[in-house]
Design a protein around this motif. Structure first.
Motif, PDB file in Angstrom:
ATOM      1  N   ILE A 171       0.879  -1.171   0.000  1.00 50.32           N
ATOM      2  CA  ILE A 171       0.000   0.000   0.000  1.00 50.32           C
ATOM      3  C   ILE A 171       0.910   1.212   0.000  1.00 50.32           C
ATOM      4  O   ILE A 171       1.868   1.276   0.777  1.00 50.32           O
ATOM      5  CB  ILE A 171      -0.922   0.017   1.224  1.00 50.32           C
ATOM      6  CG1 ILE A 171      -1.912  -1.156   1.168  1.00 50.32           C
ATOM      7  CG2 ILE A 171      -1.669   1.346   1.336  1.00 50.32           C
ATOM      8  CD1 ILE A 171      -2.713  -1.341   2.441  1.00 50.32           C
ATOM      9  N   GLU A 172       0.654   2.163  -0.877  1.00 53.95           N
ATOM     10  CA  GLU A 172       1.494   3.348  -0.991  1.00 53.95           C
ATOM     11  C   GLU A 172       0.638   4.600  -1.207  1.00 53.95           C
ATOM     12  O   GLU A 172      -0.457   4.499  -1.787  1.00 53.95           O
ATOM     13  CB  GLU A 172       2.482   3.175  -2.158  1.00 53.95           C
ATOM     14  CG  GLU A 172       3.440   1.994  -1.981  1.00 53.95           C
ATOM     15  CD  GLU A 172       4.402   1.828  -3.147  1.00 53.95           C
ATOM     16  OE1 GLU A 172       4.434   2.696  -4.045  1.00 53.95           O
ATOM     17  OE2 GLU A 172       5.131   0.831  -3.163  1.00 53.95           O
ATOM     18  N   PRO A 173       1.109   5.784  -0.733  1.00 54.57           N
ATOM     19  CA  PRO A 173       2.163   5.955   0.274  1.00 54.57           C
ATOM     20  C   PRO A 173       1.602   5.630   1.661  1.00 54.57           C
ATOM     21  O   PRO A 173       0.675   4.802   1.758  1.00 54.57           O
ATOM     22  CB  PRO A 173       2.536   7.427   0.132  1.00 54.57           C
ATOM     23  CG  PRO A 173       1.251   8.077  -0.294  1.00 54.57           C
ATOM     24  CD  PRO A 173       0.556   7.072  -1.169  1.00 54.57           C
ATOM     25  N   TRP A 174       2.104   6.277   2.713  1.00 43.94           N
ATOM     26  CA  TRP A 174       1.626   6.016   4.073  1.00 43.94           C
ATOM     27  C   TRP A 174       0.125   6.273   4.154  1.00 43.94           C
ATOM     28  O   TRP A 174      -0.353   7.334   3.768  1.00 43.94           O
ATOM     29  CB  TRP A 174       2.390   6.921   5.050  1.00 43.94           C
ATOM     30  CG  TRP A 174       1.965   6.789   6.480  1.00 43.94           C
ATOM     31  CD1 TRP A 174       1.618   5.655   7.147  1.00 43.94           C
ATOM     32  CD2 TRP A 174       1.862   7.848   7.442  1.00 43.94           C
ATOM     33  NE1 TRP A 174       1.306   5.913   8.452  1.00 43.94           N
ATOM     34  CE2 TRP A 174       1.447   7.274   8.671  1.00 43.94           C
ATOM     35  CE3 TRP A 174       2.088   9.225   7.389  1.00 43.94           C
ATOM     36  CZ2 TRP A 174       1.241   8.019   9.816  1.00 43.94           C
ATOM     37  CZ3 TRP A 174       1.894   9.969   8.539  1.00 43.94           C
ATOM     38  CH2 TRP A 174       1.474   9.380   9.736  1.00 43.94           C
ATOM     39  N   HIS A 175      -0.625   5.246   4.651  1.00 46.20           N
ATOM     40  CA  HIS A 175      -2.088   5.352   4.718  1.00 46.20           C
ATOM     41  C   HIS A 175      -2.653   5.766   3.356  1.00 46.20           C
ATOM     42  O   HIS A 175      -3.576   6.563   3.272  1.00 46.20           O
ATOM     43  CB  HIS A 175      -2.540   6.343   5.791  1.00 46.20           C
ATOM     44  CG  HIS A 175      -2.247   5.911   7.186  1.00 46.20           C
ATOM     45  ND1 HIS A 175      -2.462   6.716   8.275  1.00 46.20           N
ATOM     46  CD2 HIS A 175      -1.743   4.756   7.688  1.00 46.20           C
ATOM     47  CE1 HIS A 175      -2.116   6.091   9.384  1.00 46.20           C
ATOM     48  NE2 HIS A 175      -1.667   4.890   9.052  1.00 46.20           N
ATOM     49  N   GLY A 176      -2.078   5.195   2.307  1.00 42.39           N
ATOM     50  CA  GLY A 176      -2.305   5.719   0.966  1.00 42.39           C
ATOM     51  C   GLY A 176      -3.482   5.149   0.217  1.00 42.39           C
ATOM     52  O   GLY A 176      -4.295   4.377   0.743  1.00 42.39           O
ATOM     53  N   ASN A 177      -3.554   5.533  -1.063  1.00 43.49           N
ATOM     54  CA  ASN A 177      -4.669   5.194  -1.944  1.00 43.49           C
ATOM     55  C   ASN A 177      -4.295   4.183  -3.016  1.00 43.49           C
ATOM     56  O   ASN A 177      -5.139   3.787  -3.807  1.00 43.49           O
ATOM     57  CB  ASN A 177      -5.191   6.459  -2.635  1.00 43.49           C
ATOM     58  CG  ASN A 177      -4.157   7.047  -3.586  1.00 43.49           C
ATOM     59  OD1 ASN A 177      -3.025   7.316  -3.193  1.00 43.49           O
ATOM     60  ND2 ASN A 177      -4.538   7.260  -4.834  1.00 43.49           N
ATOM     61  N   GLU A 178      -3.021   3.734  -3.027  1.00 44.85           N
ATOM     62  CA  GLU A 178      -2.558   2.868  -4.102  1.00 44.85           C
ATOM     63  C   GLU A 178      -2.278   1.448  -3.608  1.00 44.85           C
ATOM     64  O   GLU A 178      -1.690   1.257  -2.549  1.00 44.85           O
ATOM     65  CB  GLU A 178      -1.265   3.417  -4.704  1.00 44.85           C
ATOM     66  CG  GLU A 178      -1.393   4.801  -5.319  1.00 44.85           C
ATOM     67  CD  GLU A 178      -0.044   5.381  -5.691  1.00 44.85           C
ATOM     68  OE1 GLU A 178      -0.005   6.228  -6.594  1.00 44.85           O
ATOM     69  OE2 GLU A 178       0.973   4.988  -5.071  1.00 44.85           O
ATOM     70  N   VAL A 179      -2.708   0.482  -4.414  1.00 43.94           N
ATOM     71  CA  VAL A 179      -2.280  -0.906  -4.246  1.00 43.94           C
ATOM     72  C   VAL A 179      -1.247  -1.156  -5.335  1.00 43.94           C
ATOM     73  O   VAL A 179      -1.527  -0.955  -6.520  1.00 43.94           O
ATOM     74  CB  VAL A 179      -3.454  -1.886  -4.375  1.00 43.94           C
ATOM     75  CG1 VAL A 179      -2.965  -3.324  -4.205  1.00 43.94           C
ATOM     76  CG2 VAL A 179      -4.546  -1.560  -3.368  1.00 43.94           C
ATOM     77  N   VAL A 180      -0.049  -1.581  -4.931  1.00 48.07           N
ATOM     78  CA  VAL A 180       1.077  -1.679  -5.859  1.00 48.07           C
ATOM     79  C   VAL A 180       1.648  -3.088  -5.839  1.00 48.07           C
ATOM     80  O   VAL A 180       1.793  -3.698  -4.768  1.00 48.07           O
ATOM     81  CB  VAL A 180       2.178  -0.661  -5.489  1.00 48.07           C
ATOM     82  CG1 VAL A 180       3.334  -0.725  -6.476  1.00 48.07           C
ATOM     83  CG2 VAL A 180       1.595   0.754  -5.428  1.00 48.07           C
ATOM     84  N   ILE A 181       1.970  -3.589  -7.022  1.00 47.40           N
ATOM     85  CA  ILE A 181       2.629  -4.882  -7.177  1.00 47.40           C
ATOM     86  C   ILE A 181       4.040  -4.646  -7.713  1.00 47.40           C
ATOM     87  O   ILE A 181       4.238  -3.871  -8.654  1.00 47.40           O
ATOM     88  CB  ILE A 181       1.861  -5.800  -8.142  1.00 47.40           C
ATOM     89  CG1 ILE A 181       0.457  -6.099  -7.603  1.00 47.40           C
ATOM     90  CG2 ILE A 181       2.629  -7.095  -8.397  1.00 47.40           C
ATOM     91  CD1 ILE A 181       0.429  -6.886  -6.302  1.00 47.40           C
ATOM     92  N   TYR A 182       5.009  -5.319  -7.102  1.00 47.86           N
ATOM     93  CA  TYR A 182       6.385  -5.299  -7.592  1.00 47.86           C
ATOM     94  C   TYR A 182       6.729  -6.695  -8.096  1.00 47.86           C
ATOM     95  O   TYR A 182       6.538  -7.685  -7.389  1.00 47.86           O
ATOM     96  CB  TYR A 182       7.358  -4.905  -6.477  1.00 47.86           C
ATOM     97  CG  TYR A 182       7.280  -3.463  -6.085  1.00 47.86           C
ATOM     98  CD1 TYR A 182       8.112  -2.513  -6.667  1.00 47.86           C
ATOM     99  CD2 TYR A 182       6.371  -3.040  -5.115  1.00 47.86           C
ATOM    100  CE1 TYR A 182       8.043  -1.171  -6.296  1.00 47.86           C
ATOM    101  CE2 TYR A 182       6.290  -1.703  -4.743  1.00 47.86           C
ATOM    102  CZ  TYR A 182       7.128  -0.784  -5.338  1.00 47.86           C
ATOM    103  OH  TYR A 182       7.051   0.545  -4.969  1.00 47.86           O
TER     104      TYR A 182
END
Length: 377
Positions: A264-275
């Protein structure tokens, strides 16, 4: 109880049909619900749920299968995290609890307490303060040296001298050995808020490594056989300017033999990210930017196809499940598990003994604890 199925699109595109779930309420009145931990608290072979609510003065657990509520300890304040593990080998886990938390480190007492049952875990437990570390925020157990004996990892939210979470201060990562309970510093590499803490055997050699998610990205810490800690930057996270940068929460999953990271990005963020790793580098791929106040991310194979799903809880009312559509982790589809749960914390466990992993989540605004029974694809 209500039963719901995932979207048809996901069923068509995924490696296997999405799992179906039945929703059950375990507990209510959990003011400021923050963390749920799955553990066999009474040593009867069934996985129970411990509910930590920051707005309460009682730490409670719910007994499986009837979900009777029991008080572990009372007269507590600002509880923020706990970790459960059977230190003494009697079959019932000890609980280490972080309380006295404040977002502002200079106002945080960071009390670390050891809780032990007194024969009957349904009755109040003994509690003993074992250490203090300002802003203590995440606690996890880890076998860092392949000894079979775990140590307690403590990741404060910020450094002790930070006047606000946005400060450019270095944040320590420490561990405690049971019985000794003296903090040993692993690193001070991370800066600003460190919100994510994930434990896993990264190298497959029997030694747990530590992943952190912070304003400065995703970092990996491993104890070498020479007794020294190594530090590796995995990725920088969200590239936005400070303090909207880096990563918040992190988990590791697999699509067959291929590993991926979910954040989850950034802190308490709005994005779900896959690496996903390509040519030695971890490539960042945002798969959803529509959540709000993201707070927990988990990976688990819910439908038994050998591919891990990503479970994300966010405090602006939602729990989502993301299914991979290809082995390269390039395409994902989303289903909504619960639109009403402001999930601050979730846990994965087989709660009914049917061999399928279930999901439990605790909500901050609703003060509820639920479990979602996995009915299979």
């Amino acid at each position: 109880m209500r039963v719901f199925a995932s979207y048809l699109l996901a069923a068509v595109l995924c490696a296997a049909p999405p799992a179906r779930f039945a929703e059950h309420t375990v507990g209510t009145g959990l003011t400021g619900g923050y963390q749920v931990v799955a553990a066999d608290v009474n040593h009867n072979g069934k996985t129970d749920l411990i509910g930590l609510a920051s707005g309460m003065t009682e730490l409670v657990w719910f007994e499986n299968p009837g979900w009777q509520r029991h008080v572990i300890a009372s007269h507590l304040s600002e509880m923020i995290n706990l970790a459960a593990w059977d230190v003494d080998g009697d079959g019932i886990p000890e609980i280490v609890l972080a309380s006295g938390f404040s977002m502002f480190a200079r106002q945080s007492t960071g009390i670390i307490s050891l809780l032990h049952h007194e024969g009957d875990p349904r009755q109040p437990w003994s509690i003993r303060e074992i250490a203090r570390l300002p802003a203590s925020h995440r606690l996890r157990w880890a076998d860092i040296d392949d000894s079979g004996q775990k140590v307690l990892i403590d990741q404060p939210l910020t450094g002790a001298d930070a006047s606000s979470p946005q400060d450019h201060t270095h944040t320590p990562l420490v561990y405690f050995r049971p019985g000794e309970w003296k903090p040993r510093v692993i690193s001070r590499e991370d800066q600003g808020v460190v919100h994510g803490l994930y434990i896993m055997d990264w190298d497959g050699r029997g030694r747990d490594a530590i992943l952190t998610g912070s304003f400065t990205g995703i970092h990996l810490y491993r104890l070498g056989r020479n007794g020294r800690w190594s530090h590796t930057e995995i990725a920088k996270g969200d590239p936005a300017p400070w303090p909207k940068c880096g990563a918040s929460d992190v988990a590791v999953g697999r699509l067959g033999k291929r590993r991926f990271l979910a954040t989850i990005e950034p802190w308490h963020g709005n994005e779900v990210v896959i690496y996903r790793q390509e040519a030695g580098h971890w490539r960042r791929h945002v798969i959803d930017n529509s959540i709000a106040d993201g707070h927990t991310v988990l990976t688990v194979d819910l439908n038994g196809d050998g591919w891990d799903e990503v479970v994300v809880g966010y405090r602006a009312h939602g729990v989502n499940i993301y299914y991979a559509r290809d082995r390269q982790a390039a395409q994902w589809s989303k289903t909504v598990l619960d639109r009403t749960m402001p999930a601050a914390g979730c846990a994965i466990a087989d709660l009914n003994g049917d061999g399928r992993p279930d999901i439990a989540c605790i909500g901050t605004a609703t003060a509820t604890l639920k479990w979602y029974e996995n009915l299979g694809p």
